[in-house]
Design a protein around this motif. Structure first.
Motif, PDB file in Angstrom:
ATOM      1  N   HIS A 120      37.143 -18.388 -43.310  1.00 38.34           N
ATOM      2  CA  HIS A 120      35.854 -17.713 -43.460  1.00 38.34           C
ATOM      3  C   HIS A 120      34.757 -18.765 -43.700  1.00 38.34           C
ATOM      4  O   HIS A 120      35.019 -19.799 -44.330  1.00 38.34           O
ATOM      5  CB  HIS A 120      36.023 -16.783 -44.684  1.00 38.34           C
ATOM      6  N   ASN A 135      32.471 -19.075 -45.763  1.00 38.26           N
ATOM      7  CA  ASN A 135      32.204 -19.457 -47.157  1.00 38.26           C
ATOM      8  C   ASN A 135      33.276 -20.378 -47.739  1.00 38.26           C
ATOM      9  O   ASN A 135      33.156 -20.822 -48.871  1.00 38.26           O
ATOM     10  CB  ASN A 135      32.078 -18.211 -48.051  1.00 38.26           C
ATOM     11  N   ASP A 183      27.666 -17.391 -42.283  1.00 37.67           N
ATOM     12  CA  ASP A 183      27.100 -16.738 -43.457  1.00 37.67           C
ATOM     13  C   ASP A 183      25.948 -17.583 -43.968  1.00 37.67           C
ATOM     14  O   ASP A 183      26.162 -18.627 -44.584  1.00 37.67           O
ATOM     15  CB  ASP A 183      28.185 -16.566 -44.531  1.00 37.67           C
ATOM     16  N   TYR A 184      24.710 -17.144 -43.684  1.00 39.40           N
ATOM     17  CA  TYR A 184      23.535 -17.892 -44.138  1.00 39.40           C
ATOM     18  C   TYR A 184      23.010 -17.329 -45.461  1.00 39.40           C
ATOM     19  O   TYR A 184      22.045 -17.831 -46.010  1.00 39.40           O
ATOM     20  CB  TYR A 184      22.422 -17.847 -43.087  1.00 39.40           C
ATOM     21  N   TYR A 185      23.641 -16.249 -45.941  1.00 36.92           N
ATOM     22  CA  TYR A 185      23.206 -15.642 -47.200  1.00 36.92           C
ATOM     23  C   TYR A 185      23.742 -16.427 -48.386  1.00 36.92           C
ATOM     24  O   TYR A 185      22.996 -16.910 -49.226  1.00 36.92           O
ATOM     25  CB  TYR A 185      23.666 -14.187 -47.259  1.00 36.92           C
ATOM     26  N   TRP A 186      25.068 -16.575 -48.456  1.00 37.13           N
ATOM     27  CA  TRP A 186      25.664 -17.338 -49.557  1.00 37.13           C
ATOM     28  C   TRP A 186      25.477 -18.832 -49.350  1.00 37.13           C
ATOM     29  O   TRP A 186      25.404 -19.586 -50.316  1.00 37.13           O
ATOM     30  CB  TRP A 186      27.144 -16.986 -49.723  1.00 37.13           C
ATOM     31  N   ASP A 187      25.440 -19.260 -48.064  1.00 36.51           N
ATOM     32  CA  ASP A 187      25.146 -20.664 -47.782  1.00 36.51           C
ATOM     33  C   ASP A 187      26.086 -21.620 -48.531  1.00 36.51           C
ATOM     34  O   ASP A 187      25.661 -22.645 -49.052  1.00 36.51           O
ATOM     35  CB  ASP A 187      23.676 -20.936 -48.163  1.00 36.51           C
ATOM     36  N   GLN A 228      29.708 -24.885 -40.580  1.00 36.95           N
ATOM     37  CA  GLN A 228      29.994 -23.486 -40.228  1.00 36.95           C
ATOM     38  C   GLN A 228      30.129 -23.327 -38.719  1.00 36.95           C
ATOM     39  O   GLN A 228      31.028 -22.648 -38.221  1.00 36.95           O
ATOM     40  CB  GLN A 228      28.870 -22.556 -40.719  1.00 36.95           C
ATOM     41  N   HIS A 255      32.740 -12.325 -39.090  1.00 39.88           N
ATOM     42  CA  HIS A 255      31.888 -12.103 -40.259  1.00 39.88           C
ATOM     43  C   HIS A 255      30.499 -12.651 -39.933  1.00 39.88           C
ATOM     44  O   HIS A 255      30.364 -13.768 -39.437  1.00 39.88           O
ATOM     45  CB  HIS A 255      32.483 -12.864 -41.453  1.00 39.88           C
ATOM     46  N   ASN A 256      29.468 -11.849 -40.220  1.00 41.96           N
ATOM     47  CA  ASN A 256      28.096 -12.306 -40.013  1.00 41.96           C
ATOM     48  C   ASN A 256      27.265 -11.852 -41.199  1.00 41.96           C
ATOM     49  O   ASN A 256      27.237 -10.663 -41.512  1.00 41.96           O
ATOM     50  CB  ASN A 256      27.535 -11.689 -38.729  1.00 41.96           C
ATOM     51  N   ARG A 257      26.617 -12.787 -41.856  1.00 44.03           N
ATOM     52  CA  ARG A 257      25.672 -12.364 -42.884  1.00 44.03           C
ATOM     53  C   ARG A 257      24.384 -13.159 -42.695  1.00 44.03           C
ATOM     54  O   ARG A 257      24.369 -14.374 -42.808  1.00 44.03           O
ATOM     55  CB  ARG A 257      26.270 -12.594 -44.287  1.00 44.03           C
ATOM     56  N   GLU A 258      23.336 -12.449 -42.347  1.00 36.86           N
ATOM     57  CA  GLU A 258      22.009 -13.028 -42.104  1.00 36.86           C
ATOM     58  C   GLU A 258      22.046 -14.160 -41.092  1.00 36.86           C
ATOM     59  O   GLU A 258      21.309 -15.134 -41.212  1.00 36.86           O
ATOM     60  CB  GLU A 258      21.366 -13.450 -43.434  1.00 36.86           C
TER      61      GLU A 258
END
Ligand code: NI
Length: 264
Positions: free
Chosen positions: A64, A66, A97-101, A108, A129-132
């Motif tokens: 993942h 993160n 995942d650019y939210y938790w970075d 990534q 998985h995609n976040r922002e």
């Protein structure tokens, strides 16, 4: 074959005290399949072990975004070995995942592209998985799928699933036309989720999957509690209301889709 939860982290320690009971409860609710994706190498191994010991459980292997600090060439090679296991049906959960970075962007990207290459080599769909990071994820996936199509890989027809899809229906269109599936999770049951409810009602029946993302994203009416695969039925019930069909029908068409995508 009534319900399939195509994304649950049953290896996580939140299930250490009652994992067998949780799986049993899901089976009693009518779940015939549960897919446990890995988030790093250890979690991927744990997912495979769970799949070996429980007939309805299948595994995906991957790192993942993160968990970038655990990434190495050796990890890649061991994932490739694990992917050969008969109960491993996908590469995931992978993505951006650019939210938790937690992981620098270049790493990534490298992890995602390496694992997409692994999926192509193994002829296995991906769990994304995609976040922002929608724009970048979409661009990378569409390029990858185009290459699959050009090399006449059968994977081009069913390249993978956008897990816990959270974009709008316009954004979904390109990915749907490239053959991707959308995984719908608990937030579809929340009052303020109009955009996601539009996605759940307008996506073609042949492209929807239902997931829990247990132990996270618990649907209404259990919001606030730990999530578990049995609660995928609440996701099916909400989609059923939105589409004007029965929950059992939603369970059946999403299970049929999962069977096609994961070939289980
Ligand atoms: Ni997940």
């Amino acid at each position: 074959m009534t319900y399939s939860d195509t994304h649950c982290h049953l290896d996580f320690d939140r299930f250490d005290d009652d994992r067998d009971i949780v799986i049993q409860r899901a089976v009693e609710k009518g779940l015939s399949r549960m897919l446990v994706p890995g988030v790093d190498l250890a979690s991927s191994r744990a997912a495979v072990a769970l799949a070996e010991n429980n007939a309805p459980v299948y595994a995906a292997v991957g790192v993942h975004p993160n968990y970038g600090s655990s990434w190495s060439d050796a990890v890649y090679n061991q994932l490739a070995e694990l992917a050969d296991h008969p109960k491993v049906v996908a590469i995931g959960e992978i993505g951006l995942d650019y939210y938790w970075d937690e992981t620098p962007k270049p790493l990534q990207w490298k992890m995602l592209k390496s694992q997409l290459a692994l999926a192509a080599e193994m002829q296995m769909p991906v769990i994304i998985h995609n976040r922002e990071a929608y724009e970048d994820v979409a661009e990378i996936l569409l390029d990858w799928q185009k290459d699959l199509a050009e090399s006449q890989s059968p994977l081009a027809e069913k390249p993978g699933v956008l897990h816990s899809y959270s974009g709008n229906i316009i954004q979904a269109e390109k990915l749907l036309s490239a053959g991707f599936y959308l995984g719908i999770t608990g937030p579809v049951t929340f009052k303020n989720a109009q955009e996601l409810q539009v996605v759940a009602s307008e996506t073609p029946e042949t492209r929807l999957l239902i997931e829990t993302d247990s132990p996270y994203l618990t649907p209404h009416p259990n919001r606030g509690k730990r999530n578990e695969p049995a609660y995928v039925v609440y996701v099916a019930e909400k989609i059923a209301t939105l589409r004007g069909v029965s929950p059992k029908a939603v369970g059946e068409f999403t299970s049929r889709n999962a069977k096609i995508l994961f070939d289980w």
